[in-house]
Design a protein around this motif. Structure first.
Motif, PDB file in Angstrom:
ATOM      1  N   ILE A  28       0.830  -1.205   0.000  1.00 21.94           N
ATOM      2  CA  ILE A  28       0.000   0.000   0.000  1.00 21.94           C
ATOM      3  C   ILE A  28       0.867   1.258   0.000  1.00 21.94           C
ATOM      4  CG2 ILE A  28      -2.056  -1.079   0.955  1.00 21.94           C
ATOM      5  CD1 ILE A  28      -1.468   0.203   3.621  1.00 21.94           C
ATOM      6  N   GLU A  31       1.295   2.300  -3.368  1.00 19.54           N
ATOM      7  CA  GLU A  31      -0.007   2.635  -3.969  1.00 19.54           C
ATOM      8  C   GLU A  31      -0.650   1.448  -4.679  1.00 19.54           C
ATOM      9  OE1 GLU A  31      -0.016   6.355  -6.038  1.00 19.54           O
ATOM     10  OE2 GLU A  31       1.145   7.331  -4.454  1.00 19.54           O
ATOM     11  N   LYS A  32      -0.484   0.278  -4.105  1.00 18.72           N
ATOM     12  CA  LYS A  32      -1.144  -0.919  -4.611  1.00 18.72           C
ATOM     13  C   LYS A  32      -2.312  -1.259  -3.698  1.00 18.72           C
ATOM     14  CE  LYS A  32       3.093  -2.707  -6.575  1.00 18.72           C
ATOM     15  NZ  LYS A  32       4.184  -3.645  -6.407  1.00 18.72           N
ATOM     16  N   ARG A  33      -3.281  -1.929  -4.255  1.00 20.04           N
ATOM     17  CA  ARG A  33      -4.436  -2.383  -3.474  1.00 20.04           C
ATOM     18  C   ARG A  33      -4.167  -3.793  -2.957  1.00 20.04           C
ATOM     19  NH1 ARG A  33      -8.269  -2.121  -8.277  1.00 20.04           N
ATOM     20  NH2 ARG A  33      -6.293  -2.853  -9.107  1.00 20.04           N
ATOM     21  N   GLU A  55      -8.461   0.464   5.454  1.00 21.01           N
ATOM     22  CA  GLU A  55      -9.364   0.395   4.301  1.00 21.01           C
ATOM     23  C   GLU A  55      -9.515   1.782   3.686  1.00 21.01           C
ATOM     24  OE1 GLU A  55     -12.976  -1.475   5.643  1.00 21.01           O
ATOM     25  OE2 GLU A  55     -12.084  -3.450   5.482  1.00 21.01           O
ATOM     26  N   ASP A  57      -7.513   0.770   1.081  1.00 21.23           N
ATOM     27  CA  ASP A  57      -6.304   0.278   0.417  1.00 21.23           C
ATOM     28  C   ASP A  57      -5.928  -1.137   0.827  1.00 21.23           C
ATOM     29  OD1 ASP A  57      -5.892   2.750  -0.919  1.00 21.23           O
ATOM     30  OD2 ASP A  57      -5.086   3.565   0.942  1.00 21.23           O
ATOM     31  N   ARG A  59      -7.817  -4.263   2.466  1.00 24.37           N
ATOM     32  CA  ARG A  59      -9.097  -4.825   2.909  1.00 24.37           C
ATOM     33  C   ARG A  59      -8.884  -6.238   3.422  1.00 24.37           C
ATOM     34  NH1 ARG A  59     -13.229  -4.790  -1.419  1.00 24.37           N
ATOM     35  NH2 ARG A  59     -11.505  -5.536  -2.675  1.00 24.37           N
ATOM     36  N   CYS A  97      -7.198  -6.294  -7.122  1.00 26.67           N
ATOM     37  CA  CYS A  97      -6.089  -5.871  -6.274  1.00 26.67           C
ATOM     38  C   CYS A  97      -4.775  -6.310  -6.914  1.00 26.67           C
ATOM     39  CB  CYS A  97      -6.213  -6.440  -4.857  1.00 26.67           C
ATOM     40  SG  CYS A  97      -6.066  -8.235  -4.768  1.00 26.67           S
TER      41      CYS A  97
END
Length: 160
Positions: A28, A31-33, A55, A57, A59, A97
């Motif tokens: 995260i 900047e990744k999910r 959350e 980013d 979950r 994601c």
């Protein structure tokens, strides 16, 4: 574009989930999910509450009811694990994601709730960009062949 990888953290001691969460935190930061699905983990409510603050980013999902493990009928656990597995397949199918953490999924294979072929199915369908992290106590040989990274966590000293 970066190629996603399969990573496995396994062993009898503690720390597998913590390492996977750390990898998710790093993701995260890039900047990744991240989506984390917990299998067979009944007693981490404090960790879950903390992770929920990250959350949307990062979950986290649990499909097992919050209860003592020894009080659960096998069929009920099987259904909960199957629901979690089907949700993981949906995440892979939609590619929603960049990192999918399947925490404790290897224990599901060890205990017979999932088959090794189920894991091959998810790995085979993952989008090229997606990292998948598997954790658990055992390392199925066929899954090891598909992983780029394998780490066995071994406690040198552990006090409860």
């Amino acid at each position: 574009m970066r190629q996603g990888q399969i990573s496995i953290y396994y062993g009898m001691g503690k720390g597998k989930t913590a390492v996977a969460v750390g990898r998710g935190m790093r993701a995260i930061g890039e900047e990744k999910r991240v989506v984390m699905i917990q299998f067979l983990d009944y007693h981490n409510s404090k960790e879950i509450a903390l992770l929920k603050k990250l959350e949307p980013d990062f979950r986290i999902f649990r499909f097992e009811k919050d209860r003592a493990a020894e009080d659960v009928p096998g069929a009920e656990i099987f259904n909960e694990i199957r629901n979690a597995f089907n949700f993981a397949k949906k995440i892979v199918d939609t590619g929603e994601c960049e990192m999918l953490l399947l925490d404790g999924i290897l224990e599901c294979v060890e205990k017979g709730y999932l088959q090794e072929s189920d894991l091959h199915e998810i790995i085979g369908k993952r989008p090229d960009f997606m990292d998948i992290i598997l954790t658990g106590t055992i390392l199925p040989a066929g899954i090891a062949e598909e992983a780029e990274n394998i780490y066995q966590l071994v406690a040198e000293k552990e006090k409860e």
